[in-house]
Scaffold this motif. Structure first.
Motif, mmCIF file in Angstrom:
data_model
loop_
_atom_site.group_PDB
_atom_site.id
_atom_site.type_symbol
_atom_site.label_atom_id
_atom_site.label_comp_id
_atom_site.label_asym_id
_atom_site.label_seq_id
_atom_site.Cartn_x
_atom_site.Cartn_y
_atom_site.Cartn_z
ATOM 1 N N MET A 1 89.328 50.623 38.906
ATOM 2 C CA MET A 1 88.809 49.935 37.915
ATOM 3 C C MET A 1 88.962 48.618 37.714
ATOM 4 S SD MET A 1 89.811 53.360 35.384
ATOM 5 C CE MET A 1 90.866 54.189 36.520
ATOM 6 N N ALA A 2 88.409 47.798 36.812
ATOM 7 C CA ALA A 2 88.442 46.317 36.680
ATOM 8 C C ALA A 2 89.707 45.759 36.190
ATOM 9 C CB ALA A 2 87.352 45.862 35.832
ATOM 10 N N ASP A 3 90.629 46.782 35.571
ATOM 11 C CA ASP A 3 91.817 46.353 35.056
ATOM 12 C C ASP A 3 92.926 46.665 35.777
ATOM 13 O OD1 ASP A 3 91.856 48.976 34.886
ATOM 14 O OD2 ASP A 3 92.387 49.319 32.594
ATOM 15 N N GLY A 4 92.588 47.109 36.887
ATOM 16 C CA GLY A 4 93.582 47.209 38.214
ATOM 17 C C GLY A 4 94.109 48.652 38.157
ATOM 18 N N SER B 1 93.372 42.642 44.627
ATOM 19 C CA SER B 1 93.948 41.357 44.801
ATOM 20 C C SER B 1 94.145 40.749 46.175
ATOM 21 C CB SER B 1 95.199 41.342 43.775
ATOM 22 O OG SER B 1 95.691 39.976 43.701
ATOM 23 N N THR B 2 95.352 40.414 46.503
ATOM 24 C CA THR B 2 95.834 39.788 47.874
ATOM 25 C C THR B 2 96.389 40.657 48.665
ATOM 26 O OG1 THR B 2 98.040 39.079 47.065
ATOM 27 C CG2 THR B 2 96.050 37.620 46.741
ATOM 28 N N ARG B 3 96.049 41.933 48.723
ATOM 29 C CA ARG B 3 96.671 43.066 49.807
ATOM 30 C C ARG B 3 95.737 44.437 49.641
ATOM 31 N NH1 ARG B 3 102.109 44.407 45.741
ATOM 32 N NH2 ARG B 3 100.838 45.294 43.938
ATOM 33 N N VAL B 4 95.993 44.874 50.719
ATOM 34 C CA VAL B 4 95.516 46.126 50.905
ATOM 35 C C VAL B 4 96.606 47.195 50.973
ATOM 36 C CG1 VAL B 4 94.247 47.798 52.351
ATOM 37 C CG2 VAL B 4 93.585 45.168 52.060
ATOM 38 N N ILE B 5 96.660 48.180 50.324
ATOM 39 C CA ILE B 5 97.843 49.284 50.012
ATOM 40 C C ILE B 5 97.149 50.533 50.602
ATOM 41 C CG2 ILE B 5 99.450 50.295 48.706
ATOM 42 C CD1 ILE B 5 99.364 47.957 46.578
ATOM 43 N N ILE B 6 97.912 51.191 51.458
ATOM 44 C CA ILE B 6 97.712 52.704 51.859
ATOM 45 C C ILE B 6 98.467 53.689 51.403
ATOM 46 C CG2 ILE B 6 97.402 53.860 54.298
ATOM 47 C CD1 ILE B 6 97.026 51.290 55.823
ATOM 48 N N TYR B 7 97.857 54.527 50.779
ATOM 49 C CA TYR B 7 98.543 55.400 50.121
ATOM 50 C C TYR B 7 98.651 56.808 51.037
ATOM 51 C CZ TYR B 7 98.610 52.859 45.881
ATOM 52 O OH TYR B 7 99.054 51.987 44.937
ATOM 53 N N ASP B 8 99.816 57.690 50.813
ATOM 54 C CA ASP B 8 99.737 59.151 51.296
ATOM 55 C C ASP B 8 99.027 59.919 50.546
ATOM 56 O OD1 ASP B 8 101.293 61.821 51.573
ATOM 57 O OD2 ASP B 8 101.682 60.833 53.347
ATOM 58 N N ALA B 9 98.053 60.709 51.342
ATOM 59 C CA ALA B 9 97.153 61.525 50.532
ATOM 60 C C ALA B 9 97.879 62.684 50.073
ATOM 61 C CB ALA B 9 95.915 62.165 51.448
ATOM 62 N N MET C 1 85.083 49.932 39.487
ATOM 63 C CA MET C 1 84.588 48.912 40.310
ATOM 64 C C MET C 1 84.239 49.616 41.851
ATOM 65 S SD MET C 1 84.613 46.109 38.990
ATOM 66 C CE MET C 1 84.491 44.796 40.226
ATOM 67 N N SER C 2 84.934 50.847 42.035
ATOM 68 C CA SER C 2 84.964 51.455 43.283
ATOM 69 C C SER C 2 85.137 53.119 43.207
ATOM 70 C CB SER C 2 85.959 50.579 44.299
ATOM 71 O OG SER C 2 87.320 51.055 43.729
ATOM 72 N N ALA D 1 91.969 43.856 40.169
ATOM 73 C CA ALA D 1 90.798 44.752 40.061
ATOM 74 C C ALA D 1 90.696 45.569 41.487
ATOM 75 C CB ALA D 1 89.475 44.159 39.645
ATOM 76 N N VAL D 2 90.585 46.749 41.363
ATOM 77 C CA VAL D 2 90.320 47.507 42.750
ATOM 78 C C VAL D 2 88.934 47.598 43.240
ATOM 79 C CG1 VAL D 2 90.816 49.913 43.800
ATOM 80 C CG2 VAL D 2 92.352 49.106 41.980
ATOM 81 N N THR D 3 88.788 46.661 44.328
ATOM 82 C CA THR D 3 87.375 46.300 44.765
ATOM 83 C C THR D 3 86.935 47.480 45.837
ATOM 84 O OG1 THR D 3 88.319 44.689 46.191
ATOM 85 C CG2 THR D 3 87.443 44.076 43.935
ATOM 86 N N CYS D 4 87.803 47.931 46.421
ATOM 87 C CA CYS D 4 87.392 48.900 47.481
ATOM 88 C C CYS D 4 88.443 50.164 47.844
ATOM 89 C CB CYS D 4 87.058 48.092 48.840
ATOM 90 S SG CYS D 4 86.778 49.219 50.182
ATOM 91 N N ILE D 5 87.953 51.307 47.944
ATOM 92 C CA ILE D 5 88.800 52.432 48.368
ATOM 93 C C ILE D 5 87.944 52.989 49.593
ATOM 94 C CG2 ILE D 5 89.845 54.442 47.604
ATOM 95 C CD1 ILE D 5 89.512 53.684 44.725
#
Length: 520
Positions: free
Chosen positions: A319-322, A63-71, A304-305, A44-48
């Motif tokens: 969303m809650a399903d990832g 989950s167990t990581r924080v991923i940074i995306y290019d805008a 979720m966020s 689940a994506v809990t924070c953006i």
């Protein structure tokens, strides 16, 4: 134009109100967030969180990581995976050079997003840390944990400066006032939002939300605070000592996240907007003058966020399903986020004597209220059903109206035939081929609430006329049975609605006598 004596009056087609609300400029603006890029996460994506600086890259905690995306490309450029268990609340510093995140193990970790280096690991919380924020001074971090404490950390020394106690349940959200950097708000599952003064380390105000607080955000200027919990969003006035200004109960399930769009709206001078996401899978946009919903978006899973970039060019929803959905506005904005791109100039041809437009100019001009209009009788073009109606060919007129496949035309022609006492001539004396189109039209539109009374009466009349002829044509018999079932079902439905209306009338009457939801 006034009709001459004895001239045939055309059938007047009634105009009905539109079934949908007229689209506003505000709605068109938010509908321009198109071309969604959907990235599937492992949890689940809990924070953006968007970086405060251009190009406004965004960090996604799942989950167990924080991923940074290019805008620009909306593709991952950095993955921070130094978490033994779930990660929470990955947020950027005000200059975008550092990122802080909490975790299930109770640690608060500070990263360098470019090198993926773990710079600090702050230990002190005894339970999972669900909210972390950098202070405007860049050198401190505030964190809230399920151990019901709020802690203030010195990033340079890597140590805890002090802890704030007062909450009695999980602390799940935090926000810093944009006008007072030493004032922080924290939301907890103990149904309260507390305001803290970092200088005195004391709670200056306690707001009772009435439900577990999931999200907290200051509105621009810092004079208003929004809290989300349960199905409500509440707006509090900081200048009036925490007085409740409004309750926004527009969601059906728990509101999980809030975001503020600073530069959003159909014009460059538009005021900021409040955005909410909920477990009912809807994202809603509110204007901040009367706190009314201006746009609603539906998503395939519980939200979720939600976050929006500082220049309002990207809208991200987790969303809650990832699923991570990122939509880009069709009119992208520059680094400053000042306003929408300038409209392109449209080429207009010049009117000269060498063009046809020159000789027909002025024919589309409309008269003003002071002009005198002289009407000249001209040739009247009648629709096929009007032409047949004029010659008293009632059956042919009804067939021509049914052939248009426009329910308003058929309904108005039937009313005209009833006024002329021509229904018997129009409905009777038909063979199977002449009766099937009319039966098909009635079956299709019998449930239309605007014409159901009229069509039910016509259906009953047809059943009475052709009941002795049943069994001659299988197709007609099938349509007759279907029409009878539709009439019976519609009659039962209307009876149920009348009964339901009688039940709701006293409830609505009692609700109108209660105080409104918004408090002055």
């Amino acid at each position: 134009m006034v009709d001459q004596p004895g001239q045939f009056q055309k059938t007047v087609i009634k105009q009905y109100p539109a079934r949908t609300l007229n689209e506003t400029a505000e709605s068109r603006y938010w509908r321009r967030f198109r071309a969604p890029t959907v990235a599937q996460q492992v949890g689940a994506v809990t924070c953006i969180d968007f970086s405060p600086l251009y190009p406004y890259n965004y960090a996604v905690t799942a989950s167990t990581r924080v991923i940074i995306y290019d805008a620009h490309t909306r593709k991952p450029i950095t993955t921070l995976s130094r978490f033994k268990d779930k990660a929470y609340s990955g947020t950027f510093r005000i200059d975008g050079k550092l990122l802080v995140a909490g975790g299930e193990n109770g640690f608060v970790q500070v990263f360098d997003p470019k090198s993926q280096t773990l710079l600090r690991q702050l230990k002190g919380h005894e339970r999972p840390v669900h909210t972390t924020r950098f202070s405007p001074s860049k050198m401190h971090v505030l964190s809230g944990s399920d151990d019901a404490t709020v802690r203030w950390w010195d990033v340079t020394a890597g140590e805890q400066v002090f802890r704030l106690e007062g909450h009695t349940d999980y602390v799940r959200s935090s926000a810093c006032s944009p006008s007072l950097p030493d004032t922080w708000a924290t939301g907890s599952y103990d149904h309260t939002c507390r305001l803290w003064d970092i200088r005195t380390q004391e709670c200056t105000m306690t707001l009772d939300h009435g439900a577990p607080v999931e999200a907290t955000v200051f509105l621009p200027g810092g004079s208003l605070l929004a809290t989300a919990g349960g199905t409500e969003i509440r707006i509090w006035s900081m200048l009036a000592g925490g007085r409740l200004l409004a309750r926004l109960a527009n969601h059906q399930k728990t509101v999980t996240s809030l975001a503020v769009a600073l530069a959003a709206g159909p014009t460059a001078a538009s005021s900021p907007r409040l955005i909410s996401g909920s477990l009912d899978a809807h994202v809603k946009v509110y204007e901040l003058d009367a706190f009314k919903v201006t746009h609603v978006s539906k998503y395939p899973a519980p939200v979720m966020s939600v976050a929006i970039s500082p220049n309002a060019a990207l809208l991200a929803v987790g969303m809650a399903d990832g699923q991570l959905s990122v939509r880009k506005h069709s009119h992208n904005k520059g680094p400053a986020g000042g306003g929408p791109a300038k409209a392109k100039k449209v080429w207009k041809p010049t009117s000269t004597a060498a063009s046809y437009r020159y000789f027909v100019r002025g024919t589309t001009e409309k008269p003003s209220k002071d002009d005198i209009k002289i009407s000249q009788p001209g040739m009247r073009r009648l629709a096929p059903y009007d032409h047949m109606l004029r010659h008293f060919q009632y059956r042919a007129a009804l067939d021509a109206a049914v052939a248009t496949e426009q329910v308003e035309v058929v309904a108005n022609l039937l009313e005209e035939l009833a006024a002329r006492s021509g229904l018997s001539a129009a409905l009777g004396g038909r063979d199977a081929q002449g009766l099937l189109p009319l039966l098909t039209h009635l079956v299709k539109h019998l449930s239309d609430p605007r014409h159901s009374d009229l069509f039910i009466g016509i259906a009953n009349r047809i059943l009475d006329i052709y009941a002795p002829a049943l069994g001659v044509s299988e197709e007609v018999d099938a349509k007759m049975r279907l029409l009878r079932e539709r009439v019976t079902l519609e009659a039962k439905l209307q009876a149920s609605l009348v009964q339901l209306q009688g039940t709701l009338d006293p409830i609505l009457h009692a609700a109108l006598n209660q105080q409104p939801q918004t408090e002055g």
